[in-house]
Design an enzyme around this catalytic site. Sequence first.
Site, PDB file in Angstrom:
ATOM      1  N   ASN A  35      18.856  30.141 -41.463  1.00  0.00           N
ATOM      2  CA  ASN A  35      17.796  29.574 -40.634  1.00  0.00           C
ATOM      3  C   ASN A  35      18.392  28.742 -39.499  1.00  0.00           C
ATOM      4  O   ASN A  35      19.588  28.443 -39.466  1.00  0.00           O
ATOM      5  CB  ASN A  35      16.888  28.689 -41.496  1.00  0.00           C
ATOM      6  CG  ASN A  35      15.465  28.630 -40.992  1.00  0.00           C
ATOM      7  OD1 ASN A  35      15.184  28.848 -39.811  1.00  0.00           O
ATOM      8  ND2 ASN A  35      14.533  28.339 -41.890  1.00  0.00           N
ATOM      9  N   ILE A  36      17.568  28.361 -38.551  1.00  0.00           N
ATOM     10  CA  ILE A  36      17.969  27.398 -37.535  1.00  0.00           C
ATOM     11  C   ILE A  36      18.348  26.102 -38.258  1.00  0.00           C
ATOM     12  O   ILE A  36      17.617  25.638 -39.131  1.00  0.00           O
ATOM     13  CB  ILE A  36      16.811  27.133 -36.555  1.00  0.00           C
ATOM     14  CG1 ILE A  36      16.313  28.429 -35.933  1.00  0.00           C
ATOM     15  CG2 ILE A  36      17.229  26.158 -35.462  1.00  0.00           C
ATOM     16  CD1 ILE A  36      14.995  28.292 -35.183  1.00  0.00           C
ATOM     17  N   GLY A  37      19.511  25.538 -37.932  1.00  0.00           N
ATOM     18  CA  GLY A  37      19.927  24.295 -38.571  1.00  0.00           C
ATOM     19  C   GLY A  37      20.505  24.455 -39.964  1.00  0.00           C
ATOM     20  O   GLY A  37      20.591  23.479 -40.716  1.00  0.00           O
ATOM     21  N   THR A  42      29.031  25.125 -38.239  1.00  0.00           N
ATOM     22  CA  THR A  42      30.053  24.483 -39.074  1.00  0.00           C
ATOM     23  C   THR A  42      30.901  25.530 -39.778  1.00  0.00           C
ATOM     24  O   THR A  42      32.138  25.432 -39.829  1.00  0.00           O
ATOM     25  CB  THR A  42      29.392  23.560 -40.126  1.00  0.00           C
ATOM     26  OG1 THR A  42      28.664  22.538 -39.460  1.00  0.00           O
ATOM     27  CG2 THR A  42      30.429  22.939 -41.044  1.00  0.00           C
ATOM     28  N   GLN A  87      13.684  38.621 -26.803  1.00  0.00           N
ATOM     29  CA  GLN A  87      14.263  39.454 -27.854  1.00  0.00           C
ATOM     30  C   GLN A  87      14.988  40.668 -27.289  1.00  0.00           C
ATOM     31  O   GLN A  87      15.960  41.148 -27.889  1.00  0.00           O
ATOM     32  CB  GLN A  87      13.179  39.874 -28.851  1.00  0.00           C
ATOM     33  CG  GLN A  87      12.699  38.749 -29.747  1.00  0.00           C
ATOM     34  CD  GLN A  87      13.829  38.128 -30.561  1.00  0.00           C
ATOM     35  OE1 GLN A  87      14.791  38.797 -30.936  1.00  0.00           O
ATOM     36  NE2 GLN A  87      13.712  36.840 -30.840  1.00  0.00           N
ATOM     37  N   GLU A 110      28.376  34.709 -35.748  1.00  0.00           N
ATOM     38  CA  GLU A 110      27.197  33.904 -36.046  1.00  0.00           C
ATOM     39  C   GLU A 110      25.957  34.735 -35.748  1.00  0.00           C
ATOM     40  O   GLU A 110      25.684  35.072 -34.608  1.00  0.00           O
ATOM     41  CB  GLU A 110      27.186  32.628 -35.211  1.00  0.00           C
ATOM     42  CG  GLU A 110      26.015  31.706 -35.516  1.00  0.00           C
ATOM     43  CD  GLU A 110      26.049  30.435 -34.693  1.00  0.00           C
ATOM     44  OE1 GLU A 110      25.138  29.600 -34.871  1.00  0.00           O
ATOM     45  OE2 GLU A 110      26.959  30.278 -33.862  1.00  0.00           O
ATOM     46  N   ARG A 111      25.237  35.082 -36.791  1.00  0.00           N
ATOM     47  CA  ARG A 111      24.076  35.978 -36.722  1.00  0.00           C
ATOM     48  C   ARG A 111      24.473  37.371 -36.229  1.00  0.00           C
ATOM     49  O   ARG A 111      25.643  37.655 -35.985  1.00  0.00           O
ATOM     50  CB  ARG A 111      22.947  35.377 -35.877  1.00  0.00           C
ATOM     51  CG  ARG A 111      22.272  34.179 -36.530  1.00  0.00           C
ATOM     52  CD  ARG A 111      20.766  34.168 -36.247  1.00  0.00           C
ATOM     53  NE  ARG A 111      20.115  33.062 -36.929  1.00  0.00           N
ATOM     54  CZ  ARG A 111      19.723  31.946 -36.348  1.00  0.00           C
ATOM     55  NH1 ARG A 111      19.918  31.781 -35.037  1.00  0.00           N
ATOM     56  NH2 ARG A 111      19.138  30.997 -37.035  1.00  0.00           N
TER      57      ARG A 111
END
Length: 251
Positions: A35-37, A42, A87, A110-111
Amino acid sequence: MWRKRNIILASVKYLFRGMSSKDNKRPFTVVVEGNIGSGKTTFINYFKKYVDVATFAEPVDKWRDVNGHNLLELLYSDTKKAAMTFQSYVQLTMVDIHKRHCSQPIKVMERSLYSARHCFVENLHQNGFLDGPEYAVLDEWYKWLCKKVDVEVDMIVYLRTSPEVALERIKKRGRNEEMEVPLSYLKQLHDLHEKWLCAEKNGISAVPVIVIDGNQILSKMEDDIKRCTQVIMDNKNQSTGDLLMHSNVPS
């Protein structure tokens, strides 16, 4: 109610022959989802010290400046108007990272193109921000890209974080575009990640999914990241290695 478990390194015979890159030139590719956050940055930053690993952060800077247009800001300020444009550009930038050349044998992203489709596009459609024709076009593009372009991955790391914890972190990091993100939105995204990555029939059975407790404080998460690093390093050569068992399973 969340039950916290330590991530367990279980010595098991887990063959990656059938899951490795079809193209021998493609590095062993790991995508970090959540999720976001949830702590993805990290996780990604931890790998920057390894010479055998190429790291690719989510291309937020590109989304913020498309020839002077901040698409991320537009998405949050006028979601209905900007959803299709945003998108479409996310698809383009994520495919670019999937195909980005690197000399290292391991690639950590990342994603991915997959979470863009299964979580964020799906959420916009469910909430009426993407009309039927727009949703269909994005889905056709997604299926075509998956079929025609080598965007395969070899491992998924899911940072499983409660929406409440994610919201606290979003407020702390203070990204302007995200300051008004409601808890309800994070709950919807959490449910979509759970459906995509943790359901029995999720369509990704050929790719191992490692689940890490994203609710932990940074020092605790770093311990789990170290263990996850061992798994990735062990399996990059398609050898028999250790497998991280799922943790932080909701009761």
